[in-house]
Design an enzyme around this catalytic site. Structure first.
Site, PDB file in Angstrom:
ATOM      1  N   SER A 119       0.837  -1.196   0.000  1.00  0.00           N
ATOM      2  CA  SER A 119       0.000   0.000   0.000  1.00  0.00           C
ATOM      3  C   SER A 119       0.877   1.253   0.000  1.00  0.00           C
ATOM      4  O   SER A 119       1.723   1.411  -0.878  1.00  0.00           O
ATOM      5  CB  SER A 119      -0.958  -0.047   1.195  1.00  0.00           C
ATOM      6  OG  SER A 119      -1.944   0.948   1.100  1.00  0.00           O
ATOM      7  N   ASP A 273      -9.533  -4.560  -5.323  1.00  0.00           N
ATOM      8  CA  ASP A 273      -8.741  -3.480  -4.744  1.00  0.00           C
ATOM      9  C   ASP A 273      -8.776  -2.283  -5.685  1.00  0.00           C
ATOM     10  O   ASP A 273      -8.509  -2.435  -6.886  1.00  0.00           O
ATOM     11  CB  ASP A 273      -7.300  -3.957  -4.540  1.00  0.00           C
ATOM     12  CG  ASP A 273      -6.376  -2.896  -3.975  1.00  0.00           C
ATOM     13  OD1 ASP A 273      -6.869  -1.863  -3.481  1.00  0.00           O
ATOM     14  OD2 ASP A 273      -5.148  -3.101  -4.029  1.00  0.00           O
ATOM     15  N   HIS A 303      -7.611  -5.049  -0.665  1.00  0.00           N
ATOM     16  CA  HIS A 303      -6.598  -4.186  -0.079  1.00  0.00           C
ATOM     17  C   HIS A 303      -6.437  -4.475   1.419  1.00  0.00           C
ATOM     18  O   HIS A 303      -7.416  -4.507   2.159  1.00  0.00           O
ATOM     19  CB  HIS A 303      -6.953  -2.717  -0.285  1.00  0.00           C
ATOM     20  CG  HIS A 303      -5.778  -1.807  -0.162  1.00  0.00           C
ATOM     21  ND1 HIS A 303      -4.894  -1.599  -1.200  1.00  0.00           N
ATOM     22  CD2 HIS A 303      -5.303  -1.071   0.877  1.00  0.00           C
ATOM     23  CE1 HIS A 303      -3.953  -0.771  -0.811  1.00  0.00           C
ATOM     24  NE2 HIS A 303      -4.180  -0.442   0.445  1.00  0.00           N
TER      25      HIS A 303
END
Length: 333
Positions: A119, A273, A303
């Site tokens: 991320s 995601d 995610h």
């Protein structure tokens, strides 16, 4: 960060909290003897640059250090807003430079150091790798591992953003909201960012093809995606957030001569995601510039799923599989 678990150190590992040129780190080292020097990894955790910690990622660190049999350095960079941008990537870079210079102290071969991030940590990872191309005085990175990394802030209406807009943990709207919080900006800018009104016309003309949905394979557009026209450019919006499009945040837009020098790369994308297409765009960008890329697409992933890979009854197999693929890639280097 509020934690719903209390991960413990794996008994097969030693761990020690240190400072690398002022940056907090935790160094994980396998207890088992090893002939020669091990590979090393620096891990930059996710959390939008505002959450996450070394402790929160201890189970992830345990898994990778133990199963890949490597020395792993988890980097505890300072979080916004107390530590404003760009301190996050700069601290990750500082820790990486320190480790490259002192790898042998930790029993690591300096030519076998990789960096990994998920991320926002993946974003910092791309920036660190690009910055290190300016340091011929240091050993070259062996590889970079990018797990559902964000790499561009030009278009928040790519297919994955539209298709997964209502997914938990990171929605289309929350992606922009978290970005505004990260940069300390007012949420009144949200709608203009979602429309793309922060992108100057000359920038869009020069770099728009790199972030185009045309670069996304057709099989990822089969969920009713329709192109969303961008809004008119608003200079007053851009002036409040010029950092969004700089390569120290939108690393997709680095020049070719920088991308061409990047190390071998392992990219993880997840089907559910919003940042899936960022991964696909960066994959193509690297491949077009001759960088060796390995790619794993998690069909059931979403995610943040790697943080749900050691939860007992609530463990998500996709998170376990991603970590296993990371381990396999590192062991195969």
């Amino acid at each position: 960060m509020i934690s719903f678990r209390n991960p413990k150190l794996d008994p097969s590992l030693f761990a020690k909290d240190l400072l690398f040129d002022g940056v907090p780190v935790r160094v994980y080292q396998p207890k088992a003897p090893f002939a020669g020097r091990r590979k090393g990894m620096l891990l930059f955790h996710g959390g939008a640059g505002m959450a996450g910690s070394i402790d929160f990622y201890q189970d992830v660190s345990n898994k990778i250090a133990k199963d890949a049999d490597i020395v792993l350095v988890s980097v505890g960079y300072g979080l916004a807003p107390e530590h404003p941008y760009p301190s996050q990537y700069k601290q990750c870079l500082t820790a990486t430079v320190h480790f490259l210079k002192n790898a042998e102290v930790y029993g690591v071969d300096p030519s076998q150091v990789v960096i990994c991030g998920d991320s926002a940590g993946g974003n910092f990872c791309t920036v660190v790798a690009q910055k290190l191309t300016e340091r011929p005085d240091l050993p070259k990175l062996r590889a970079q591992l990018l797990v559902y990394a964000g790499v561009q802030a030009m278009d928040f209406n790519l297919p994955s953003y539209v298709q997964n807009t209502g997914m938990p943990f990171l929605s289309q709207e929350n992606t922009v909201i978290f970005g505004l919080w990260f940069f300390g900006q007012d949420l009144s800018l949200k709608d203009d960012l979602l429309k793309g009104s922060h992108v100057p016309d000359d920038f869009r003309m020069k770099y728009g093809k790199l972030a185009s949905a045309d670069n996304i394979p057709e099989k990822f557009k089969g969920q009713g995606y329709r192109p969303v026209p961008h809004g008119p450019y608003k200079p007053e919006v851009y002036k409040q957030l010029p950092e969004l499009l700089q390569v120290t945040f939108s690393s997709l837009f680095a020049e070719d001569h920088v991308i061409e020098q990047l190390p071998e790369t392992f990219i993880v994308s997840c089907e559910y995601d919003v940042l899936r297409d960022d991964s696909l765009l960066y994959k193509k960008r690297l491949e077009d510039c001759g960088v060796k890329v390995s790619w794993f697409h998690s069909e059931q992933g979403f995610h943040g799923v790697i943080n749900l890979s050691d939860m007992g009854l609530f463990t998500f197999p996709a998170g376990v599989e991603i970590l296993d693929r990371i381990v396999d890639f590192v062991r195969g280097l």
